[in-house]
Design a protein around this motif. Sequence first.
Motif, PDB file in Angstrom:
ATOM      1  N   CYS A   1       1.099  -0.916  -0.212  1.00 11.82           N
ATOM      2  CA  CYS A   1      -0.011  -0.554   0.245  1.00 11.82           C
ATOM      3  C   CYS A   1       0.881   1.372   0.228  1.00 11.82           C
ATOM      4  CB  CYS A   1      -1.025   0.265   1.252  1.00 11.82           C
ATOM      5  SG  CYS A   1      -1.628   1.452   1.688  1.00 11.82           S
ATOM      6  N   PRO A   2       0.747   2.156  -0.802  1.00 12.33           N
ATOM      7  CA  PRO A   2       1.345   2.971  -0.699  1.00 12.33           C
ATOM      8  C   PRO A   2       0.742   4.328  -0.245  1.00 12.33           C
ATOM      9  CG  PRO A   2       0.320   3.325  -2.669  1.00 12.33           C
ATOM     10  CD  PRO A   2      -0.092   2.129  -2.433  1.00 12.33           C
ATOM     11  N   GLY A   3       0.033   3.965   0.743  1.00  8.78           N
ATOM     12  CA  GLY A   3      -0.363   5.302   1.864  1.00  8.78           C
ATOM     13  C   GLY A   3       0.387   5.116   2.971  1.00  8.78           C
ATOM     14  N   ALA A   4       0.554   3.774   3.514  1.00  9.08           N
ATOM     15  CA  ALA A   4       1.201   3.011   4.815  1.00  9.08           C
ATOM     16  C   ALA A   4       1.613   3.937   5.766  1.00  9.08           C
ATOM     17  CB  ALA A   4       1.847   1.764   4.138  1.00  9.08           C
ATOM     18  N   HIS A   5       2.518   4.709   4.511  1.00  8.52           N
ATOM     19  CA  HIS A   5       3.441   5.989   5.576  1.00  8.52           C
ATOM     20  C   HIS A   5       2.042   6.410   6.026  1.00  8.52           C
ATOM     21  CE1 HIS A   5       7.617   3.642   4.550  1.00  8.52           C
ATOM     22  NE2 HIS A   5       7.028   4.121   4.046  1.00  8.52           N
ATOM     23  N   LEU A   6       1.286   7.168   5.878  1.00  4.14           N
ATOM     24  CA  LEU A   6       0.284   8.147   5.668  1.00  4.14           C
ATOM     25  C   LEU A   6      -0.445   7.472   6.628  1.00  4.14           C
ATOM     26  CD1 LEU A   6      -1.087  11.101   5.863  1.00  4.14           C
ATOM     27  CD2 LEU A   6      -2.214   9.701   3.434  1.00  4.14           C
ATOM     28  N   VAL A   7      -0.590   6.386   7.142  1.00  7.28           N
ATOM     29  CA  VAL A   7      -1.423   5.377   8.021  1.00  7.28           C
ATOM     30  C   VAL A   7      -0.608   5.532   9.252  1.00  7.28           C
ATOM     31  CG1 VAL A   7      -2.449   3.911   8.577  1.00  7.28           C
ATOM     32  CG2 VAL A   7      -2.914   4.265   6.145  1.00  7.28           C
ATOM     33  N   ARG A   8       0.106   4.721   9.397  1.00  9.55           N
ATOM     34  CA  ARG A   8       1.440   4.421  10.618  1.00  9.55           C
ATOM     35  C   ARG A   8       1.648   5.962  11.293  1.00  9.55           C
ATOM     36  NH1 ARG A   8       4.395   0.757   6.943  1.00  9.55           N
ATOM     37  NH2 ARG A   8       4.057  -1.171   8.249  1.00  9.55           N
ATOM     38  N   ALA A   9       1.836   7.247  10.530  1.00  7.00           N
ATOM     39  CA  ALA A   9       2.161   8.046  10.972  1.00  7.00           C
ATOM     40  C   ALA A   9       1.334   8.849  11.329  1.00  7.00           C
ATOM     41  CB  ALA A   9       3.013   9.584  10.130  1.00  7.00           C
ATOM     42  N   THR A  10      -0.301   9.142  11.263  1.00  2.05           N
ATOM     43  CA  THR A  10      -1.500   9.263  11.314  1.00  2.05           C
ATOM     44  C   THR A  10      -1.867   8.798  13.163  1.00  2.05           C
ATOM     45  OG1 THR A  10      -1.998   9.748   9.506  1.00  2.05           O
ATOM     46  CG2 THR A  10      -4.027   9.913  11.196  1.00  2.05           C
ATOM     47  N   MET A  11      -1.334   7.319  12.950  1.00  2.00           N
ATOM     48  CA  MET A  11      -1.955   6.687  14.229  1.00  2.00           C
ATOM     49  C   MET A  11      -0.942   6.960  14.906  1.00  2.00           C
ATOM     50  SD  MET A  11      -2.847   2.723  12.245  1.00  2.00           S
ATOM     51  CE  MET A  11      -2.746   2.325  14.854  1.00  2.00           C
ATOM     52  N   ARG A  12       0.349   7.193  14.899  1.00  2.00           N
ATOM     53  CA  ARG A  12       1.668   7.622  16.108  1.00  2.00           C
ATOM     54  C   ARG A  12       0.787   8.975  16.336  1.00  2.00           C
ATOM     55  NH1 ARG A  12       5.498   5.347  12.569  1.00  2.00           N
ATOM     56  NH2 ARG A  12       5.733   7.601  11.524  1.00  2.00           N
ATOM     57  N   ALA A  13       0.449  10.060  15.991  1.00  2.00           N
ATOM     58  CA  ALA A  13       0.079  11.491  15.999  1.00  2.00           C
ATOM     59  C   ALA A  13      -0.701  11.290  17.140  1.00  2.00           C
ATOM     60  CB  ALA A  13      -0.019  12.070  15.029  1.00  2.00           C
ATOM     61  N   ALA A  14      -2.551  10.653  16.578  1.00  2.00           N
ATOM     62  CA  ALA A  14      -3.687  10.232  17.538  1.00  2.00           C
ATOM     63  C   ALA A  14      -2.873   9.839  18.374  1.00  2.00           C
ATOM     64  CB  ALA A  14      -4.445   9.573  15.742  1.00  2.00           C
ATOM     65  N   LEU A  15      -2.447   8.392  18.741  1.00  2.00           N
ATOM     66  CA  LEU A  15      -2.030   7.687  19.498  1.00  2.00           C
ATOM     67  C   LEU A  15      -1.095   8.221  20.704  1.00  2.00           C
ATOM     68  CD1 LEU A  15      -1.700   4.021  18.430  1.00  2.00           C
ATOM     69  CD2 LEU A  15      -3.522   4.736  19.681  1.00  2.00           C
ATOM     70  N   ASN A  16      -0.092   8.778  20.217  1.00  2.00           N
ATOM     71  CA  ASN A  16       0.537  10.280  21.131  1.00  2.00           C
ATOM     72  C   ASN A  16      -0.805  11.267  21.656  1.00  2.00           C
ATOM     73  OD1 ASN A  16       3.107  10.766  22.202  1.00  2.00           O
ATOM     74  ND2 ASN A  16       3.461  12.440  20.780  1.00  2.00           N
ATOM     75  N   ALA A  17      -1.485  11.810  21.331  1.00  2.00           N
ATOM     76  CA  ALA A  17      -1.993  12.544  21.714  1.00  2.00           C
ATOM     77  C   ALA A  17      -2.930  12.281  22.784  1.00  2.00           C
ATOM     78  CB  ALA A  17      -2.560  13.329  20.155  1.00  2.00           C
ATOM     79  N   PHE A  18      -4.016  10.872  22.257  1.00  2.00           N
ATOM     80  CA  PHE A  18      -4.440   9.593  23.113  1.00  2.00           C
ATOM     81  C   PHE A  18      -3.976   9.823  24.597  1.00  2.00           C
ATOM     82  CE2 PHE A  18      -5.958   6.119  25.215  1.00  2.00           C
ATOM     83  CZ  PHE A  18      -7.318   6.366  25.148  1.00  2.00           C
ATOM     84  N   LEU A  19      -2.179   9.024  25.086  1.00  2.00           N
ATOM     85  CA  LEU A  19      -1.776   9.130  25.474  1.00  2.00           C
ATOM     86  C   LEU A  19      -1.154  10.587  26.483  1.00  2.00           C
ATOM     87  CD1 LEU A  19       0.808   6.192  24.165  1.00  2.00           C
ATOM     88  CD2 LEU A  19      -0.596   6.102  25.564  1.00  2.00           C
ATOM     89  N   ALA A  20      -1.422  11.393  26.244  1.00  2.00           N
ATOM     90  CA  ALA A  20      -1.177  12.584  26.561  1.00  2.00           C
ATOM     91  C   ALA A  20      -2.250  12.906  27.888  1.00  2.00           C
ATOM     92  CB  ALA A  20      -0.943  13.900  25.366  1.00  2.00           C
ATOM     93  N   LEU A  21      -3.127  12.384  26.967  1.00  2.00           N
ATOM     94  CA  LEU A  21      -4.576  12.860  28.258  1.00  2.00           C
ATOM     95  C   LEU A  21      -4.158  12.346  29.424  1.00  2.00           C
ATOM     96  CD1 LEU A  21      -7.654  11.790  25.199  1.00  2.00           C
ATOM     97  CD2 LEU A  21      -6.536  14.203  25.945  1.00  2.00           C
ATOM     98  N   PRO A  22      -5.058  13.300  30.389  1.00  2.00           N
ATOM     99  CA  PRO A  22      -4.819  11.996  32.008  1.00  2.00           C
ATOM    100  C   PRO A  22      -6.028  11.041  31.965  1.00  2.00           C
ATOM    101  CG  PRO A  22      -6.118  14.526  31.732  1.00  2.00           C
ATOM    102  CD  PRO A  22      -5.574  14.265  30.091  1.00  2.00           C
ATOM    103  N   ALA A  23      -4.782  10.177  32.472  1.00  2.00           N
ATOM    104  CA  ALA A  23      -5.808   9.138  32.637  1.00  2.00           C
ATOM    105  C   ALA A  23      -6.683   9.081  33.811  1.00  2.00           C
ATOM    106  CB  ALA A  23      -4.847   8.049  32.538  1.00  2.00           C
ATOM    107  N   THR A  24      -7.985   8.371  34.047  1.00  2.00           N
ATOM    108  CA  THR A  24      -9.343   8.666  34.557  1.00  2.00           C
ATOM    109  C   THR A  24      -9.644   6.855  34.635  1.00  2.00           C
ATOM    110  OG1 THR A  24     -10.596   8.106  32.149  1.00  2.00           O
ATOM    111  CG2 THR A  24     -10.239  10.150  33.832  1.00  2.00           C
TER     112      THR A  24
END
Length: 191
Positions: free
Chosen positions: A168-191
């Motif tokens: 898939c030529p979009g694999a890098h886009l998907v990986r980068a987007t997933m890393r950014a989204a998961l990184n933002a999620f991890l920055a949220l306070p844990a409840t």
Amino acid sequence: MWMVCGYAEARQVLSDPRFSRGAAAARGLAGTPTRRVRNPLERTHLPDLVRSQLVVGWQEASRRIVTSLLALLEHGDQLEVLRQRPSLLPRAVEELLHHDPHPASSLPPRLATEDIDVTGTLIPDGAAVVVPVFAANRDPRAFPAPDTLDITRPAEDHLAFGQGAHYCPGAHLVRATMRAALNAFLALPAT
């Protein structure tokens, strides 16, 4: 029609140029003969390729983000490991891609352009071959404990984005987007 569910078999079908794909394979399934194209990417194809990356790539990234967050929430122990060790994020992305059981992650059918031996099974010329990636990625012969989500597992050579010429030529886009989204999620306070 043939279905290839094993990891080794799927890798062979996906990386072997003797299996055609895409619109040509779909035409072949409808009974219209297929033809091999030596250099299929021409300048006139670039706008369509860019458009498809923006539309399909973002759709796939969105779907993968949602399924990854659900998997982490369902496996709270893995979420906690990731919160404690954020350096595992790249490995976690690969494990989440490998673990994604979504049936839509099957790839377009391929057509054998000649008789081809796939790990001891003869696929006849013209036969359609379907590769359900979710099944190949869960093959216990290739992945120990394939149904277990383990973000500490070394990144395996999963087939979430295909293989070889069919990668898939979009694999890098998907990986980068997933890393950014998961990184933002991890920055949220844990409840």
